[in-house]
Design a protein around this motif. Structure first.
Motif, PDB file in Angstrom:
ATOM      1  N   GLY A 221       0.823  -1.194   0.000  1.00 40.07           N
ATOM      2  CA  GLY A 221       0.000   0.000   0.000  1.00 40.07           C
ATOM      3  C   GLY A 221       0.862   1.250   0.000  1.00 40.07           C
ATOM      4  N   VAL A 222       0.244   2.380  -0.318  1.00 36.60           N
ATOM      5  CA  VAL A 222       0.989   3.647  -0.356  1.00 36.60           C
ATOM      6  C   VAL A 222       0.422   4.683   0.615  1.00 36.60           C
ATOM      7  N   ASP A 223      -0.718   4.352   1.240  1.00 37.30           N
ATOM      8  CA  ASP A 223      -1.313   5.259   2.233  1.00 37.30           C
ATOM      9  C   ASP A 223      -0.718   4.904   3.600  1.00 37.30           C
ATOM     10  N   VAL A 224       0.471   5.431   3.874  1.00 32.90           N
ATOM     11  CA  VAL A 224       1.214   5.070   5.082  1.00 32.90           C
ATOM     12  C   VAL A 224       0.606   5.768   6.298  1.00 32.90           C
ATOM     13  N   ILE A 225       0.268   4.984   7.299  1.00 30.90           N
ATOM     14  CA  ILE A 225      -0.376   5.513   8.498  1.00 30.90           C
ATOM     15  C   ILE A 225       0.577   6.459   9.229  1.00 30.90           C
ATOM     16  N   GLY A 226       0.061   7.660   9.516  1.00 31.58           N
ATOM     17  CA  GLY A 226       0.858   8.651  10.239  1.00 31.58           C
ATOM     18  C   GLY A 226       1.761   9.498   9.369  1.00 31.58           C
ATOM     19  N   LYS A 227       1.712   9.282   8.046  1.00 30.88           N
ATOM     20  CA  LYS A 227       2.550  10.053   7.134  1.00 30.88           C
ATOM     21  C   LYS A 227       1.679  10.889   6.193  1.00 30.88           C
ATOM     22  N   GLU A 228       2.287  11.933   5.632  1.00 23.73           N
ATOM     23  CA  GLU A 228       1.558  12.817   4.746  1.00 23.73           C
ATOM     24  C   GLU A 228       1.241  12.117   3.425  1.00 23.73           C
ATOM     25  N   PRO A 229       0.172  12.570   2.726  1.00 20.00           N
ATOM     26  CA  PRO A 229      -0.164  11.980   1.422  1.00 20.00           C
ATOM     27  C   PRO A 229       1.028  12.060   0.465  1.00 20.00           C
ATOM     28  N   GLY A 230       1.235  11.006  -0.266  1.00 20.52           N
ATOM     29  CA  GLY A 230       2.332  10.961  -1.226  1.00 20.52           C
ATOM     30  C   GLY A 230       3.604  10.337  -0.697  1.00 20.52           C
ATOM     31  N   TYR A 231       3.686  10.173   0.625  1.00 18.09           N
ATOM     32  CA  TYR A 231       4.895   9.620   1.240  1.00 18.09           C
ATOM     33  C   TYR A 231       5.171   8.200   0.741  1.00 18.09           C
ATOM     34  N   GLY A 232       4.136   7.365   0.733  1.00 17.52           N
ATOM     35  CA  GLY A 232       4.306   5.974   0.330  1.00 17.52           C
ATOM     36  C   GLY A 232       4.641   5.822  -1.142  1.00 17.52           C
ATOM     37  N   GLN A 233       3.981   6.614  -1.992  1.00 17.14           N
ATOM     38  CA  GLN A 233       4.259   6.533  -3.415  1.00 17.14           C
ATOM     39  C   GLN A 233       5.675   6.994  -3.718  1.00 17.14           C
ATOM     40  N   LYS A 234       6.117   8.023  -3.011  1.00 20.70           N
ATOM     41  CA  LYS A 234       7.483   8.519  -3.197  1.00 20.70           C
ATOM     42  C   LYS A 234       8.499   7.429  -2.831  1.00 20.70           C
ATOM     43  N   ALA A 235       8.226   6.718  -1.741  1.00 21.34           N
ATOM     44  CA  ALA A 235       9.125   5.643  -1.314  1.00 21.34           C
ATOM     45  C   ALA A 235       9.162   4.525  -2.349  1.00 21.34           C
ATOM     46  N   ASP A 236       7.989   4.169  -2.928  1.00 23.06           N
ATOM     47  CA  ASP A 236       7.932   3.137  -3.962  1.00 23.06           C
ATOM     48  C   ASP A 236       8.731   3.548  -5.196  1.00 23.06           C
TER      49      ASP A 236
END
Length: 551
Positions: free
Chosen positions: A475-490
């Motif tokens: 998933g890319v909706d990382v709990i406790g992080k701002e929107p876009g954080y997970g997609q950026k990491a991917d």
């Protein structure tokens, strides 16, 4: 009358209670306590250690990996999955090529050289001593696609026998952003590089070169460069009449533009014409010369397979897959590291099979259907381990309820979502959605469907056999992080670590808190299937639906 009603009511309740007692089901929570981030981290660390040399088949790294997996399958109570054995031998050929350092390009106005590795990467699938291009004509065949169901044939009226076909990566319409062609932004199998080479061989081409773009391939050219002067594996098909080109490869976009300019064409309009209906392939005023020295070795690689026999319908099986292999030792990176450890891809997925084995064995109620844990070989070389299993199944496809494939497990924080790869394929989506909702999570879909990920891992071979196959991603909706954080990491992983030596286990950062949550959802899907009597189906519109219905 009232006494009779009371009697029958009580009898019904007693009968229902008896049936429930005789047909117990696993509860939602049953088995979840067996999962452990610490255990998962331990297995990932072991499987991605330098001592395993990148887990390439035909190496000492394979031997160590297979030994480790058999040991862990036994320790966690799995029965041998292939008769009295935990292994399925996979006959393969290792093809080691040594390319000439340059490729000569002849035009009507002169000649110039392209540099190997920097401008192009080539190899061969042929079993021979040497292959070469000797002033061989180049034909531009658009996307190199022959798709009757889409009324598209780039090879229509074209004779490419003995010639080099130059093609583009992805599907027709991709370059123009035309959503009316094929599946729009979502790549089909026709867009995959493997298909391009297969079709070129069927057409009788001597060579096939794909123009690389990061957008079209979904990874940078340096990923392709890792194949330079490296060995490749495929199934040993001696005695069969399978067609192959002499040379396959990739051209960098700058190198392709150089060729196009030498042919007197403008690269912008040159590529754009391939996205238009009615495109006609044509010969370029170019001829290529280069060669490859070839050395072949025949051997057998290994699929590792364990099972938990079902209590009521043991002939019906649910197969979890994950590929144990990676790229071995290759070109060194900027830090001079040449071991491609493949910690995320796919030590993490392989470690998940061990976790799933322990969880299923811990159930208070034995599964009614058989659970299979299958660690396959040679995914990185072309999905060969799963292809061999699908062609030589230990358990018949018609009795295989579903395949659940794991290729990379989130090593970082928990996410609200889990991503389904291949939206709209099978009813397994609904199984995952319900499991996610019970866990307070949601499902989402690929953010880069143009990458064609549904055709890029081992579940694809099960799907081609008609078996409903589920494949998920972090998933890319990382709990406790701002929107876009997970997609950026991917995106950062794809750019910096995918198929590179830097895909290494990081004990300081890899908590696997998110990964354990994802594995639990896949466990819940399999657990539900294990106690059901129905068979999940392909959805309308899936290209695999007709295959299942024919069986």
């Amino acid at each position: 009358m009232i006494k009779n009603l009371i009697y029958y009511l009580i009898s019904g309740i007693v009968l229902l209670a008896a049936c429930t007692k005789n047909n117990p089901k696993a509860s939602d929570d049953d088995g979840l306590a067996a999962f452990s981030p610490d255990s998962l981290r331990l297995h990932v660390a072991e499987l991605s250690d330098d001592s395993l040399q990148g887990r390439k088949p035909f190496t000492q790294g394979e031997t160590k990996t297979i030994t480790y997996l058999q040991k862990k399958f036994k320790e966690n109570g799995l029965e041998p999955g292939n008769g009295d054995s935990y292994i399925q031998e996979v006959p393969m050929v290792n093809i080691k090529t040594t390319p000439a350092p340059q490729m000569k390009v002849n035009t009507s106005k002169g000649s110039f050289m392209l540099k190997g590795l920097e401008d192009y990467v080539i190899w061969t699938d042929k079993i021979t001593d040497k292959v070469s291009l000797e002033n061989t004509e180049v034909v531009f065949a658009g996307y190199g696609v022959n798709a009757p169901e889409h009324n598209w044939n780039d090879y229509a009226g074209l004779d490419v026998k003995g010639k080099v076909v130059l093609v583009m990566v992805n599907d027709p319409g991709f370059g123009a952003g035309d959503s009316t062609l094929f599946k729009g932004k979502t790549m089909t199998y026709y867009g995959r590089w493997t298909y391009k080479f297969e079709e070129a061989a069927r057409q009788g081409a001597k060579a096939c070169l794909i123009v690389h773009t990061t957008e079209g391939a979904s990874y940078p050219f340096k990923v392709v460069q890792n194949s330079w002067n490296a060995s490749k594996l495929r199934l040993d098909d001696r005695g069969k009449n399978n067609p192959y080109t002499d040379i396959n490869g990739w051209l960098s976009l700058p190198a392709a533009k150089k060729l196009i300019a030498a042919a007197g064409q403008d690269s912008t309009s040159f590529f754009a014409q391939a996205d238009k209906k009615g495109f006609k392939a044509f010969s370029l005023d170019l001829k290529l010369s280069t060669s490859l020295a070839v050395k072949t070795t025949f051997n057998k690689s290994i699929n590792v397979i364990g099972k938990i026999t079902g209590s009521k319908r043991p002939d019906e099986v649910i197969i979890y897959t994950s590929h144990w292999d990676h790229l071995g030792i290759g070109s060194p990176d900027e830090s001079a590291d040449s071991i491609y450890n493949g910690a995320f891809d796919n030590a993490s997925g392989t470690a998940s099979l061990i976790e799933l084995a322990r969880a299923f064995k811990s159930l208070k109620v034995q599964p009614e259907r058989t659970i299979i844990l299958l660690a396959v070989t040679a995914e990185e070389q072309g999905l060969w381990g799963s292809a061999y299993y699908a062609q030589n199944p230990i358990y018949p496809a018609i009795k295989t309820v579903a395949n659940i494939n794991i290729d990379g497990v989130n090593p970082f924080e928990k996410t609200k979502d889990i991503i389904i790869v291949g939206q709209g394929q099978s009813e397994l989506e609904e199984y995952l959605k319900e499991a996610a909702e019970k866990a307070g999570r949601v499902i989402s879909y690929e953010t880069h469907p143009e990458a064609g990920s549904y055709y890029r891992s081992d579940h694809f071979n099960f799907a081609k056999a008609g078996i409903p196959a589920l494949y998920t991603s972090n998933g890319v909706d990382v709990i406790g992080k701002e929107p876009g954080y997970g997609q950026k990491a991917d995106d950062e992983y794809t750019e910096k670590h995918y198929h590179r030596p830097s895909d290494e286990y990081d004990p300081a950062k890899w908590t696997f808190d998110g990964g354990i949550d994802d594995i639990k959802l896949l466990f819940q899907v399999g657990k539900r299937l294990a106690f059901e009597e129905k068979m999940p189906q392909w959805k309308e519109g899936s290209e695999f639906k007709a295959i299942r219905e024919k069986k």
